[in-house]
Design an enzyme around this catalytic site. Structure first.
Site: not given
Ligand code: NCD
Length: 310
Positions: A56, A84, A105, A133
């Protein structure tokens, strides 16, 4: 329809028409990358990754660089002022002065939503806990459009960790809004989709769902098989994870039963759930899927920044 200045926190923030716009632009960029190679000159993407990520984060970076823009940010919260005790609100109020668009994220559900409330620039959710996501969903939709021609009349199986897998939650919610979709949800009893999501799918979207623990019984009838990893980091105890981790392993042999034009998709990272012997099967699309995700993210950022009109 106007995407300039908007956020993408939940895939339902965009209408089907808006999603189709992003998908269409993404595929156009994929086919004609040189036309778009400079459209973000002078623009800066800020990446705020409070949780590990390979695809990502790097696909966002690649997307911005491929449009002539620049990137700054952190991929390890322990090296930022978060360690911190700085709040998300303060971090965002500073970062939105440093960048033109932000992707976040976070392990906590709702953190990117909170960030968007304090930001004066567009915020994109790069995954929040076990919740949503949306840019993985965009990646998945582009892949389906590219290989199936249309996102409609498809039977899609989701297999693996449907409880904690945020990619599954986002994609299910989104695909339910496309015409005439049907779902087979394959998981161990302990990892079925959350009850609230199931209720939404059945009442709000009125889709047909079959829940089962058997991959073998349904592999021959589906158009897409979306495999997922068991989400180790979201388990409360290691013992339970160990018990469930190898629940499903797709291998060449099992694929013999599947349709010749079925797509095998996976958001990656893969652990054990797809054997390496599947990688050379023409139906295995997960690496192409990861590549198409860059073009989806290019289209998304171009539209949110308003450098391409919609
Ligand atoms: C996914 C996530 O981070 O949710 N990965 C991603 O972004 N391609 C899937 C996962 O971690 O299994």
């Amino acid at each position: 329809m106007k995407l300039k200045g908007r956020n993408l926190i939940d895939p339902n923030d965009f209408s089907i028409e808006e999603l189709n716009k992003v998908i269409g632009l993404g595929l156009d960029i994929y086919k004609n990358p040189s036309v778009y190679s400079d459209i973000c000159r002078g623009k800066i993407l800020g990446t705020l990754f409070y949780e590990p990520s390979t695809r990502t984060r790097l696909s966002f970076e690649s997307a911005m660089l491929r449009m002539g823009g620049s990137v700054l940010g952190f991929s390890d919260a322990s090296t930022s002022s978060v360690s911190k005790g700085e709040s998300i609100a303060d971090t965002i109020r500073v970062l939105d002065g440093y960048a033109d668009i932000l992707v976040m994220r976070h392990p906590r559900e709702g953190a990117p939503k909170l960030a968007s409330e304090f930001s004066s620039v567009p915020v994109i959710n790069g995954g929040d806990g076990g919740h949503q996501h949306p840019t993985q969903t965009l990646t998945d939709l582009i892949t389906i459009k590219h290989y199936k021609g249309d996102i409609s009349n498809l039977k899609v199986a989701f297999c693996g960790d449907l409880l904690f897998g945020r990619t599954v939650h986002s994609l299910l919610k989104t695909l339910s809004r496309f015409p005439n979709m049907e779902f087979v949800l394959i998981s161990p009893e302990q990892l079925k989709i959350p009850q609230h999501l199931k209720e939404d799918l059945l009442t709000q979207y009125n889709v047909t769902i079959t829940e089962t623990d058997s991959l073998e019984s349904y592999i021959n009838e589906v158009d897409i098989l979306y495999m997922t990893r068991i989400q180790k980091e979201r388990f409360f105890n290691e013992e339970e994870y160990v018990k469930l981790k190898d629940s499903y392993v797709l291998c060449k042999d099992k694929l013999k039963e599947a349709k010749k034009d079925m797509l095998v998709m996976h958001p990656l990272p893969r652990v054990n759930e797809i054997h390496y012997d599947v990688d050379h099967d023409p139906r295995a699309k997960y690496f192409e899927q990861a590549k198409l995700g860059v073009y989806g993210r290019m289209a998304l950022m171009a539209l949110l920044l308003g450098v391409v009109e919609c």
